[in-house]
Enzyme design. Structure first.
Site, PDB file in Angstrom:
ATOM      1  N   GLY A  26      35.500  13.157  77.669  1.00  0.00           N
ATOM      2  CA  GLY A  26      35.067  13.212  76.280  1.00  0.00           C
ATOM      3  C   GLY A  26      33.667  13.782  76.151  1.00  0.00           C
ATOM      4  N   GLY A  28      31.976  13.916  73.193  1.00  0.00           N
ATOM      5  CA  GLY A  28      31.387  13.460  71.942  1.00  0.00           C
ATOM      6  C   GLY A  28      30.028  12.827  72.174  1.00  0.00           C
ATOM      7  N   VAL A  94      42.898  15.172  79.295  1.00  0.00           N
ATOM      8  CA  VAL A  94      43.228  14.081  80.203  1.00  0.00           C
ATOM      9  C   VAL A  94      44.421  13.323  79.636  1.00  0.00           C
ATOM     10  CG1 VAL A  94      42.431  11.901  81.199  1.00  0.00           C
ATOM     11  CG2 VAL A  94      40.895  13.872  81.101  1.00  0.00           C
ATOM     12  N   GLU A 190      31.023  10.004  50.930  1.00  0.00           N
ATOM     13  CA  GLU A 190      30.248  11.232  51.121  1.00  0.00           C
ATOM     14  C   GLU A 190      31.065  12.457  50.718  1.00  0.00           C
ATOM     15  OE1 GLU A 190      27.219   9.831  54.682  1.00  0.00           O
ATOM     16  OE2 GLU A 190      29.084  10.822  55.227  1.00  0.00           O
TER      17      GLU A 190
END
Length: 464
Positions: A26, A28, A94, A190
């Site tokens: 990952g 992120g 993965v 938002e």
């Protein structure tokens, strides 16, 4: 990923490195923070991600509403980690973990199920949107978790105005210009605020046959309040400001159905051609890969040092991890993932260099905030409660600070300043990447109610 790279990574070339290997799954916030923390450690780092870029997810809604271009809030992972000579970046997916053999299995464009061994494993696999058991909603209500999602939603929003401009049946304009957002958490609030300002400012004078300011924006949530995790005073302030922007708010009732004609909530149909899912998220399947204890949401139950019980070589961080602090589970927000990623990297580095391990992980809450349109935000940090311009300035400063590269910080700051002064947006292109370009001269045919398309008449080219 070519064969020689895979052979080197999975040890098939017969030259196994004596340097400990840390595999990070990952790219992120959590995974990138871990890789940076291991930049000078005596380890080989393999970072694996399905894409080649890191996305600043809190600003995805700004791509969806044409405030920013995709390149202004995302960076190639290789570029971010270019100075980390001990780090290799692999674009692949993965699909599983073998705890006994200490390897992960990776699919690449040319090979599948390739084993990549590790000495330490950090799973930072994030989350995706959850439809709470109604996966049939996904076809009609896309979520917002990736750059591709944001661009697709931007296309959908802009296309709605283009189709309304060309539509002869005035009765269909309202359906085309009704935008429904399901979920009134930070993303939904938002997005709704940004969309309201977009249609009432930037698009106001650019169409001739429709009035963009007539667009209807509907925000729906089963909870009794918007921004339910915020203090009641801030929730009320955000709701009041949304209403001033013209957003319709429907609370206390869950969506019962979503289809191509809109949504049904509390037995009432809201006709809409554009529904956007901004509700809950579900973790990655890491818990299934590991076969360990998870919470009810499927997040891996981890120890205070972020390790998986009985597997001190495996760490889980970010949205995939479940960890309680002061009797409450940590939220799935970027700051938690970043702090956990740094902690995991620091612990591995200290362990390999013979230093004392750090104390158990403890999240330092720097506050929670949400922007509610131009120059207005809500912010809570400890006992501090702020809403309005000062909170918005704090929000803007913090978000720019945490962008991964200096070039992005400068670009976003300039774009926000330009938007604030002029109302002009960063990117309003409808780009359908997967459409055939075999006949670019032929425009799309827009047919409503099985009617044949009509030529535009001179009489119809007037504002309705």
């Amino acid at each position: 990923m070519n064969d020689s790279n895979l052979n080197s990574i999975n040890g098939a070339d017969g030259q196994e490195s004596k340097t400990p290997r840390v595999v990070i799954v990952g790219g992120g916030f959590g995974g990138l923070a871990a890789a940076k923390a291991l930049g000078k450690a005596p380890v080989e780092v393999i970072l694996i991600d399905r894409t080649n870029h890191h996305v600043f997810q809190p600003l995805l809604y700004q791509v969806a509403t044409s405030v920013l271009a995709p390149s202004q809030m995302s960076s190639p992972i290789r570029e971010v980690l270019r100075r980390h000579k001990n780090t290799t970046v692999i674009m692949g997916e993965v699909t599983g973990v073998d705890k006994a053999q200490r390897c992960v299995f990776v699919n690449s464009p040319d090979r599948e199920h390739v084993p990549v061994p590790y000495d330490y494993l950090i799973l930072a696999t994030g989350a995706r949107h959850s439809y709470f058991g109604h996966n049939e909603f996904e076809e009609f209500a896309p979520g917002l978790k990736s750059l591709a999602d944001a661009v697709a939603i931007r296309n959908k929003i802009l296309s709605a105005f283009e189709q309304a401009e060309a539509e002869e049946d005035v009765d269909l304009h309202r359906d085309l210009l009704t935008f429904v957002l399901v979920g009134a958490g930070p993303t939904g609030v938002e997005m709704a605020a940004a969309l309201a300002i977009f249609v009432r400012t930037s698009l106001r004078s650019e169409f001739r046959r429709i009035d963009p300011t007539s667009a209807r924006i509907v925000l729906i949530d089963a909870a009794p309040n918007v921004l339910g995790t915020f203090a009641p005073s801030l929730s009320e302030a955000a709701e009041s400001h949304l209403q001033k922007l013209g957003v319709e708010i429907h609370l206390g009732h869950a969506v019962e159905k979503i289809d191509g004609e809109g949504v049904i909530v509390a037995g009432e149909r809201i006709a809409s051609k554009t529904v956007i899912w901004t509700a809950g998220v579900t973790p990655s399947p890491a818990g299934k890969w590991l076969g360990v204890e998870t919470d009810r949401a499927g997040r891996v139950r981890i120890q205070p040092d972020l390790r998986v019980p009985n597997h001190p070589e495996i760490f889980v961080v970010g949205d995939t991890a479940s960890l309680d602090q002061d009797g409450k589970p940590l939220a799935g927000v970027a700051q938690v993932a970043m702090q956990q990623g740094r902690y995991a990297g620091k612990l591995i580095r200290r362990q390999l260099t013979g230093k004392r391990p750090p104390q158990s992980f403890r999240y330092f809450d720097k506050g929670t905030m949400a922007v509610v349109g131009k120059g207005y935000a809500v912010l809570q940090s400890g006992k501090l409660r702020l809403h309005g311009l000062i909170a918005w300035l704090g929000w803007a400063f913090i978000h720019i600070t945490f962008l991964s590269q200096l070039s992005l910080k400068i670009s976003v700051l300039l774009q926000w300043g330009w938007l604030f002064l002029t109302g002009q947006r960063g990117s309003r292109l409808i780009v359908n990447y997967h459409e055939s370009e075999g006949n670019p001269a032929a425009p799309p045919t827009m047919v409503a109610n099985d009617r044949a398309p009509k030529p535009l008449s001179a009489a119809s080219v007037s504002r309705n």
